[in-house]
Design a protein around this motif. Structure first.
Motif, short mmCIF file in Angstrom:
data_model
loop_
_atom_site.label_atom_id
_atom_site.label_comp_id
_atom_site.label_asym_id
_atom_site.label_seq_id
_atom_site.Cartn_x
_atom_site.Cartn_y
_atom_site.Cartn_z
N ARG A 46 30.44 46.94 45.30
CA ARG A 46 31.47 46.95 44.55
C ARG A 46 32.66 47.91 45.96
O ARG A 46 33.62 48.25 45.64
CB ARG A 46 31.62 47.80 43.68
CG ARG A 46 30.56 47.39 42.56
CD ARG A 46 30.73 47.88 41.30
NE ARG A 46 30.28 47.44 40.21
CZ ARG A 46 30.91 46.43 39.83
NH1 ARG A 46 31.94 46.44 40.04
NH2 ARG A 46 30.12 45.81 38.55
N THR A 88 36.07 43.82 47.54
CA THR A 88 37.28 44.40 46.04
C THR A 88 37.95 43.27 46.94
O THR A 88 38.78 43.06 46.12
CB THR A 88 37.78 45.17 47.16
OG1 THR A 88 37.61 45.44 48.51
CG2 THR A 88 36.97 46.71 47.05
N ALA A 138 38.70 40.81 43.96
CA ALA A 138 38.54 41.70 42.35
C ALA A 138 40.26 40.75 41.47
O ALA A 138 40.49 40.40 42.16
CB ALA A 138 38.90 43.23 42.81
N ASP A 139 40.04 41.49 40.31
CA ASP A 139 40.77 40.65 39.50
C ASP A 139 42.22 41.32 39.77
O ASP A 139 42.23 42.04 40.82
CB ASP A 139 40.35 40.06 37.75
CG ASP A 139 40.70 41.31 37.26
OD1 ASP A 139 40.74 42.61 37.67
OD2 ASP A 139 39.43 41.29 36.20
N HIS A 172 34.06 35.66 38.76
CA HIS A 172 34.97 36.16 37.47
C HIS A 172 33.93 35.01 35.98
O HIS A 172 34.18 34.92 35.49
CB HIS A 172 36.52 36.19 37.35
CG HIS A 172 36.20 37.08 38.21
ND1 HIS A 172 36.22 38.47 37.69
CD2 HIS A 172 37.22 37.54 40.01
CE1 HIS A 172 37.01 39.18 38.66
NE2 HIS A 172 37.12 38.84 40.05
N LYS A 190 43.45 43.56 37.78
CA LYS A 190 43.26 44.54 37.90
C LYS A 190 42.53 45.83 38.30
O LYS A 190 42.33 46.70 38.43
CB LYS A 190 42.79 44.34 36.35
CG LYS A 190 44.17 44.01 34.59
CD LYS A 190 43.59 44.83 33.56
CE LYS A 190 44.16 43.80 33.01
NZ LYS A 190 43.92 44.27 31.28
N GLY A 191 41.36 45.00 39.53
CA GLY A 191 40.46 45.24 40.54
C GLY A 191 39.63 45.49 40.30
O GLY A 191 38.95 46.70 41.12
N ASN A 192 39.40 44.59 39.14
CA ASN A 192 38.34 44.91 38.63
C ASN A 192 36.90 43.87 38.61
O ASN A 192 37.94 42.19 39.53
CB ASN A 192 37.62 44.67 36.79
CG ASN A 192 38.42 45.96 36.16
OD1 ASN A 192 38.60 46.86 37.03
ND2 ASN A 192 39.50 45.49 35.14
N LEU A 193 35.79 44.28 39.25
CA LEU A 193 35.33 43.32 39.70
C LEU A 193 33.90 43.00 38.01
O LEU A 193 33.29 43.82 37.77
CB LEU A 193 34.23 43.78 40.92
CG LEU A 193 34.66 43.44 41.59
CD1 LEU A 193 33.53 44.20 43.15
CD2 LEU A 193 35.15 42.06 42.63
N PRO A 194 32.92 41.29 37.99
CA PRO A 194 31.97 41.74 36.52
C PRO A 194 30.71 42.20 36.82
O PRO A 194 30.81 43.13 38.08
CB PRO A 194 31.77 40.08 36.81
CG PRO A 194 32.29 39.71 37.69
CD PRO A 194 33.73 40.88 38.61
N ALA A 195 30.30 42.79 36.00
CA ALA A 195 29.19 43.64 35.65
C ALA A 195 27.82 41.71 37.12
O ALA A 195 28.32 40.93 36.82
CB ALA A 195 28.10 43.90 35.07
#
Length: 328
Positions: A255, A259, A262-263, A241, A265-270
Motif C-alpha cells: 500500500r 500506488t 491503484a484504480d 484488480h 479512485k486510488g484504491n488497492l484490493p485487499a
C-alpha cells in the motif's frame, strides 16, 4: 585486528562480489527469514519513505530484527534521477548489522548484491507457492532483477521447460543469457516480440521492467491458473484488480509502494495472504487450479538482514573487508 565496540567491518561492492553463494543457499536463507517472521520471533516494521514533490528521488529506511540469527540491522536506500534513463540514475543502498547477543557491530556493507539476489529469490518462492507445476515462465525486463529471475525460477520450479523473455535493450538481453548460461548451461531463453501472445502461454510471469517500460500485461491475457508476479513494472493494474487471489510479501508495504497499481479512485484490493504465512505452511496460496493469482514482491528487510548476515559470515571466514575504528 581484534573486534571491540569501536570497530566496524566495512564490506565493499568488490568484497561481496568475490563471495560464492549458490542460488539454493540464497533461497533457503530467504525462506528461513520468512518462516521466522511468521513464527513471531522476528520484527519487520513498515519502511519509512521520503520523496520530494517533483519525484526526482526516493529514499527508504528499514529497521528489523532477525530472531533466529539474533541480529538487528538497518537498511537505507537512496535513488536519484528517477526521471532519467537507468544509466543516468544514482543508486546507493547500505546494510548495517549488529549482534544482539554480544552487543557488537557485525558489518556495514553495500546492499546492492544482496538486493539483486534477494528479490529474484523471493519471486522464485512466490512462484513455487503459487504455481508449483509451472512449465512456462515469462520474464519482463532485463535490468538487475530480470537478469537473475530465470535462474532462480529454475531453482524452485523443476518442471519449467520453456523460458520466455520480453526485453528491448541488447545489453540487457545479452546479460540475461549470460546469467542463465552461468547457472544452467544447458538451458536457453526465447526472446518474444508479441507480449500478449507470450503472456497467454505463460504459467508464471515475473515483471521486473523499469518505470519507463511500454510493456503492460493485461488481465485478459492471462490464462486460467496463471500467476503474475510484480517486482518492478510490466503488469497493468487489471492483473491486480481482476485477480482471483492476491498474495503479497507485505500488504502494508504494497500500500506504500504499489500506488501505481491503484484504480481510478486510488484504491488497492485487499491482500488474501502474505508470503511469510504461506511459506510457513499455515495457509495455501492457491485454493483452486484455475485461479489467476497476482503476487506483489516488495521485499522485507528481514530477508536482507538474513542474507546480509550470511554474506558477513562468508566474508569474515575469508578475512575480507576493512576494519574501521568508527567510534574511536
Amino acid at each position: 585486528m581484534d573486534r571491540d565496540d569501536t570497530t566496524l567491518r566495512v564490506l565493499s561492492t568488490s568484497d561481496l562480489a568475490g563471495l560464492d553463494i549458490t542460488l539454493a543457499d540464497v533461497v533457503d536463507t530467504v525462506e528461513q527469514a520468512y518462516r521466522t517472521l511468521a513464527a513471531g520471533t522476528s520484527d519487520n516494521p513498515r519502511k519509512l519513505t521520503v520523496k520530494p514533490d517533483d519525484g526526482h528521488s526516493v529514499s527508504y529506511a528499514m529497521l528489523g530484527r532477525d530472531g533466529v540469527r539474533n541480529v538487528v540491522a538497518i537498511k537505507t536506500s537512496y535513488k536519484h534521477g528517477l526521471h532519467e534513463n537507468r544509466d543516468k540514475q544514482h543508486y546507493y543502498t547500505t546494510l548495517t548489522i549488529y549482534d544482539d547477543v554480544t552487543g557488537l557491530p557485525v558489518a556495514m556493507m553495500d546492499c546492492s548484491r544482496i538486493g539483486s539476489l534477494r528479490t529474484p529469490a523471493v519471486s522464485a518462492l512466490l512462484a513455487r507457492e503459487c504455481a508449483p507445476d509451472a512449465t512456462t515462465a515469462l520474464v519482463i525486463g532485463t535490468g538487475t532483477q530480470g537478469r537473475l529471475a530465470l535462474p532462480f525460477l529454475l531453482t524452485t520450479l523443476p518442471k519449467l521447460d520453456r523460458l520466455l523473455l520480453c526485453g528491448t535493450h541488447p545489453d540487457g538481453i545479452a546479460a540475461v543469457r549470460t546469467e542463465l548460461a552461468r547457472h544452467f548451461p544447458d538451458r536457453d531463453v526465447e526472446l518474444v516480440t508479441n507480449l500478449a501472445s507470450a503472456a497467454r502461454d505463460a504459467d508464471v510471469i515475473v515483471a521486473t521492467a523499469g518505470a519507463h517500460t511500454a510493456a503492460a500485461v493485461e488481465a485478459d491475457w492471462l490464462k486460467p491458473g496463471a500467476t503474475a508476479i510484480l517486482v518492478g513494472h510490466g503488469l497493468a493494474p487489471s492483473t491486480l484488480h481482476r485477480a482471483d487471489r492476491v498474495i503479497a510479501t507485505s500488504e502494508a508495504q504494497m500500500r506504500v509502494t504499489g500506488t501505481d497499481m491503484a484504480d481510478s479512485k486510488g484504491n488497492l484490493p485487499a491482500v488474501d495472504l502474505e508470503l511469510p504465512v504461506v511459506v510457513s505452511g499455515v495457509s495455501k496460496a492457491r485454493t483452486s487450479a484455475k485461479q489467476r493469482i497476482f503476487a506483489y514482491n516488495s521485499g522485507l528487510v528481514v530477508t536482507d538482514i538474513a542474507l546480509g548476515h550470511r554474506f558477513a559470515q562468508l566474508a569474515t571466514d575469508r578475512k575480507l573487508g576493512t576494519e574501521v575504528a568508527l567510534w574511536r
